[in-house]
Design a protein around this motif. Structure first.
Motif, PDB file in Angstrom:
ATOM      1  N   MET A   1       0.889  -1.239  -0.107  1.00 38.11           N
ATOM      2  CA  MET A   1      -0.069  -0.114  -0.175  1.00 38.11           C
ATOM      3  C   MET A   1       0.828   1.240  -0.002  1.00 38.11           C
ATOM      4  N   SER A   2       0.732   2.140  -0.822  1.00 36.30           N
ATOM      5  CA  SER A   2       1.330   3.292  -1.012  1.00 36.30           C
ATOM      6  C   SER A   2       1.054   4.364   0.268  1.00 36.30           C
ATOM      7  N   THR A   3       2.183   5.245   0.542  1.00 36.44           N
ATOM      8  CA  THR A   3       1.689   6.107   1.634  1.00 36.44           C
ATOM      9  C   THR A   3       1.273   7.247   1.171  1.00 36.44           C
ATOM     10  N   PRO A   4       0.364   7.774   1.631  1.00 40.75           N
ATOM     11  CA  PRO A   4      -0.475   9.021   1.056  1.00 40.75           C
ATOM     12  C   PRO A   4       0.588  10.191   1.437  1.00 40.75           C
ATOM     13  N   PRO A   5       0.363  11.320   0.342  1.00 42.24           N
ATOM     14  CA  PRO A   5       1.290  12.237   0.386  1.00 42.24           C
ATOM     15  C   PRO A   5       1.040  13.018   1.667  1.00 42.24           C
ATOM     16  N   GLN A   6       2.299  13.692   1.980  1.00 45.96           N
ATOM     17  CA  GLN A   6       2.211  14.571   3.245  1.00 45.96           C
ATOM     18  C   GLN A   6       2.680  16.052   2.812  1.00 45.96           C
ATOM     19  N   PRO A   7       1.448  16.893   3.563  1.00 47.77           N
ATOM     20  CA  PRO A   7       1.755  18.324   3.120  1.00 47.77           C
ATOM     21  C   PRO A   7       3.310  18.679   3.372  1.00 47.77           C
ATOM     22  N   PRO A   8       3.877  19.477   2.567  1.00 46.21           N
ATOM     23  CA  PRO A   8       5.193  20.115   2.828  1.00 46.21           C
ATOM     24  C   PRO A   8       5.405  20.948   4.015  1.00 46.21           C
ATOM     25  N   THR A   9       6.406  20.794   4.626  1.00 48.19           N
ATOM     26  CA  THR A   9       6.567  21.725   5.867  1.00 48.19           C
ATOM     27  C   THR A   9       7.892  22.484   5.755  1.00 48.19           C
ATOM     28  N   ALA A  10       8.008  23.376   6.656  1.00 48.02           N
ATOM     29  CA  ALA A  10       9.375  24.166   6.514  1.00 48.02           C
ATOM     30  C   ALA A  10       9.295  24.967   8.123  1.00 48.02           C
ATOM     31  N   TYR A  11      10.463  24.873   8.681  1.00 46.51           N
ATOM     32  CA  TYR A  11      10.635  25.371   9.952  1.00 46.51           C
ATOM     33  C   TYR A  11      11.403  26.797   9.885  1.00 46.51           C
ATOM     34  N   ASN A  12      12.064  27.104   8.836  1.00 45.06           N
ATOM     35  CA  ASN A  12      12.854  28.519   8.487  1.00 45.06           C
ATOM     36  C   ASN A  12      12.859  28.663   7.265  1.00 45.06           C
ATOM     37  N   ARG A  13      13.459  29.916   6.923  1.00 48.51           N
ATOM     38  CA  ARG A  13      13.237  30.431   5.409  1.00 48.51           C
ATOM     39  C   ARG A  13      14.101  29.601   4.509  1.00 48.51           C
ATOM     40  N   ASP A  14      15.124  28.894   5.121  1.00 49.89           N
ATOM     41  CA  ASP A  14      15.791  28.233   4.124  1.00 49.89           C
ATOM     42  C   ASP A  14      15.024  26.938   3.663  1.00 49.89           C
ATOM     43  N   GLU A  15      14.463  26.226   4.697  1.00 53.17           N
ATOM     44  CA  GLU A  15      13.539  25.301   4.395  1.00 53.17           C
ATOM     45  C   GLU A  15      12.296  25.700   3.101  1.00 53.17           C
ATOM     46  N   ILE A  16      11.737  26.773   3.607  1.00 55.61           N
ATOM     47  CA  ILE A  16      10.725  27.443   2.700  1.00 55.61           C
ATOM     48  C   ILE A  16      11.233  27.344   1.278  1.00 55.61           C
ATOM     49  N   ARG A  17      12.610  28.078   1.194  1.00 56.17           N
ATOM     50  CA  ARG A  17      13.052  28.393  -0.276  1.00 56.17           C
ATOM     51  C   ARG A  17      13.259  26.703  -0.891  1.00 56.17           C
ATOM     52  N   ALA A  18      13.693  25.775  -0.048  1.00 56.13           N
ATOM     53  CA  ALA A  18      13.730  24.479  -0.681  1.00 56.13           C
ATOM     54  C   ALA A  18      12.518  23.836  -1.208  1.00 56.13           C
ATOM     55  N   ARG A  19      11.265  24.182  -0.357  1.00 51.66           N
ATOM     56  CA  ARG A  19       9.996  23.680  -0.646  1.00 51.66           C
ATOM     57  C   ARG A  19       9.640  24.317  -1.837  1.00 51.66           C
ATOM     58  N   LEU A  20       9.866  25.655  -2.157  1.00 54.80           N
ATOM     59  CA  LEU A  20       9.588  26.222  -3.277  1.00 54.80           C
ATOM     60  C   LEU A  20      10.255  25.730  -4.524  1.00 54.80           C
ATOM     61  N   ARG A  21      11.371  25.412  -4.397  1.00 46.85           N
ATOM     62  CA  ARG A  21      12.150  24.965  -5.499  1.00 46.85           C
ATOM     63  C   ARG A  21      11.743  23.429  -5.697  1.00 46.85           C
ATOM     64  N   ASP A  22      11.528  22.497  -4.581  1.00 47.89           N
ATOM     65  CA  ASP A  22      11.615  21.211  -5.290  1.00 47.89           C
ATOM     66  C   ASP A  22      10.210  20.542  -5.182  1.00 47.89           C
ATOM     67  N   THR A  23       8.931  21.439  -4.840  1.00 50.00           N
ATOM     68  CA  THR A  23       7.665  20.903  -5.116  1.00 50.00           C
ATOM     69  C   THR A  23       7.254  21.224  -6.273  1.00 50.00           C
ATOM     70  N   PRO A  24       6.608  20.138  -6.972  1.00 48.01           N
ATOM     71  CA  PRO A  24       6.022  20.448  -8.293  1.00 48.01           C
ATOM     72  C   PRO A  24       4.853  21.470  -8.415  1.00 48.01           C
ATOM     73  N   LEU A  25       4.775  22.149  -9.345  1.00 49.33           N
ATOM     74  CA  LEU A  25       3.482  23.011  -9.264  1.00 49.33           C
ATOM     75  C   LEU A  25       2.446  22.123 -10.059  1.00 49.33           C
ATOM     76  N   ARG A  26       1.253  22.010  -9.790  1.00 49.10           N
ATOM     77  CA  ARG A  26       0.532  21.090 -10.047  1.00 49.10           C
ATOM     78  C   ARG A  26      -0.901  21.744 -10.740  1.00 49.10           C
ATOM     79  N   ILE A  27      -1.242  23.148 -10.283  1.00 48.91           N
ATOM     80  CA  ILE A  27      -2.326  23.664 -10.689  1.00 48.91           C
ATOM     81  C   ILE A  27      -2.367  25.085 -10.379  1.00 48.91           C
ATOM     82  N   GLY A  28      -3.029  25.964 -11.095  1.00 46.95           N
ATOM     83  CA  GLY A  28      -2.769  27.321 -10.547  1.00 46.95           C
ATOM     84  C   GLY A  28      -4.612  28.140 -10.545  1.00 46.95           C
ATOM     85  N   GLN A  29      -4.520  29.277 -10.149  1.00 53.46           N
ATOM     86  CA  GLN A  29      -5.789  29.986 -10.195  1.00 53.46           C
ATOM     87  C   GLN A  29      -5.391  31.557 -10.619  1.00 53.46           C
TER      88      GLN A  29
END
Length: 328
Positions: A1-29
């Protein structure tokens, strides 16, 4: 059984930047029109109106520029086609609606109609029907079929009800639309200005719609969001108390990378802003008429906006992800 996706988290600005870089964009508004003609009881527009600064209509040349910059960005996959065209607005009162369809097709995007149904003229219905490759669906937020009940809940004059029924009658045999009845089936979370219904009452409303419009899919939206606490402040609806610990992420649409990292949101002036619950678009971080998408998305301003939001609007949001509380 596959593990359901977990929301990306970030504790500081460096981690926020990494999430922006590494999380694929899937949809827009993208909001091409910053106003709504209705005042539904569960929406901040009823109590505050649309934010005046952004209550404008986007010119077609600006829409062309923005869609072109999205499609040219290395951060936007060729597979990313769908863009919602709603942010507390009514897309069918956009005066360039036919031009929107043509530009979406030219740049390889599609959308669906989210509407209250009153501006859905026969002419617009015909346009939608002949452009199903671009307009891939239609969901009409209509809280009741009875004239007086509908007027009370939608915040529109009862005299407009006749126009709504004309549009629905014309649409019925031409397009497989969905009627969504936004409701609340218990008093839990409802405040003084909330309009609740019992389960039996909303089931009857749905039955009335199905009897008159058997070709439409009729659904009940019985659980409503409090819009990051805003509807609680307006004495309408409340769901969750303020964060008890540090906010480190967003669980809204987490299977799509969350609204913060996996979505992008653009207002009618071309600004990128945080998310769908950022009603006043306070957390803006760049304008697509001035810069490329990737320059804005990976910018210090974007990192700062998310960091500021995690200590601001996110504290009251029911979709927040909090850090685990220390043991003991």
């Amino acid at each position: 059984m596959s593990t359901p996706p977990q929301p990306p988290t970030a504790y500081n600005r460096d981690e926020i930047r990494a999430r922006l870089r590494d999380t694929p964009l899937r949809i827009g508004q993208i909001d091409v029109n910053g106003k709504c003609n209705a005042k539904c009881w569960y929406c901040p527009v009823k109590y505050q109106g649309n934010p005046a600064e952004f209550a404008v209509q986007m010119p077609l040349d600006q829409l062309d520029c923005i869609l072109g910059r999205l499609r040219a960005s290395p951060l936007i996959s060729d597979n990313l086609r769908f863009l919602y065209t709603s942010h507390y607005n009514e897309v069918l009162i956009y005066k360039h609606f036919a031009g929107l369809i043509e530009l979406f097709r030219r740049h390889g995007f599609a959308t669906m109609i989210l509407s209250n149904g009153t501006p859905l003229t026969p002419e617009k219905i015909d346009l939608i029907v002949t452009n199903k490759d671009v307009v891939t669906g239609m969901a009409l937020n209509i809280p009741a079929l009875d004239k007086d009940d509908w007027s009370r809940k939608a915040g529109l004059p009862a005299s407009t009800h006749r126009l709504l029924l004309r549009n629905l009658d014309y649409l019925h045999d031409k397009y497989p639309a969905q009627i969504q009845i936004n409701c609340a089936t218990s008093e839990q979370g409802l405040l003084n200005q909330g309009i609740g219904n019992t389960k039996a009452e909303v089931e009857q409303i749905a039955a009335d719609f199905r009897a008159r419009y058997p070709n439409f899919k009729v659904t009940l939206q019985e659980w409503l969001t409090d819009r990051a606490g805003r509807l609680g402040e307006l004495d309408v609806l409340t769901r969750k108390r303020k964060a008890r610990s540090r906010v480190i992420g967003c669980a809204h649409s987490h299977n799509q990378g969350s609204r913060v990292y996996g979505w992008f949101h653009i207002n009618a002036k071309g600004d990128l802003f945080l998310c769908c619950d950022d009603y006043e678009m306070e957390y803006r971080f760049g304008n697509l008429l001035d810069k490329s998408f990737e320059d804005i998305w990976l910018s210090d301003e974007h990192v700062e906006a998310i960091d500021r939001a995690q200590n601001g609007i996110c504290l009251n949001c029911q979709f927040r992800v909090e850090a685990a509380e220390p043991a003991g």
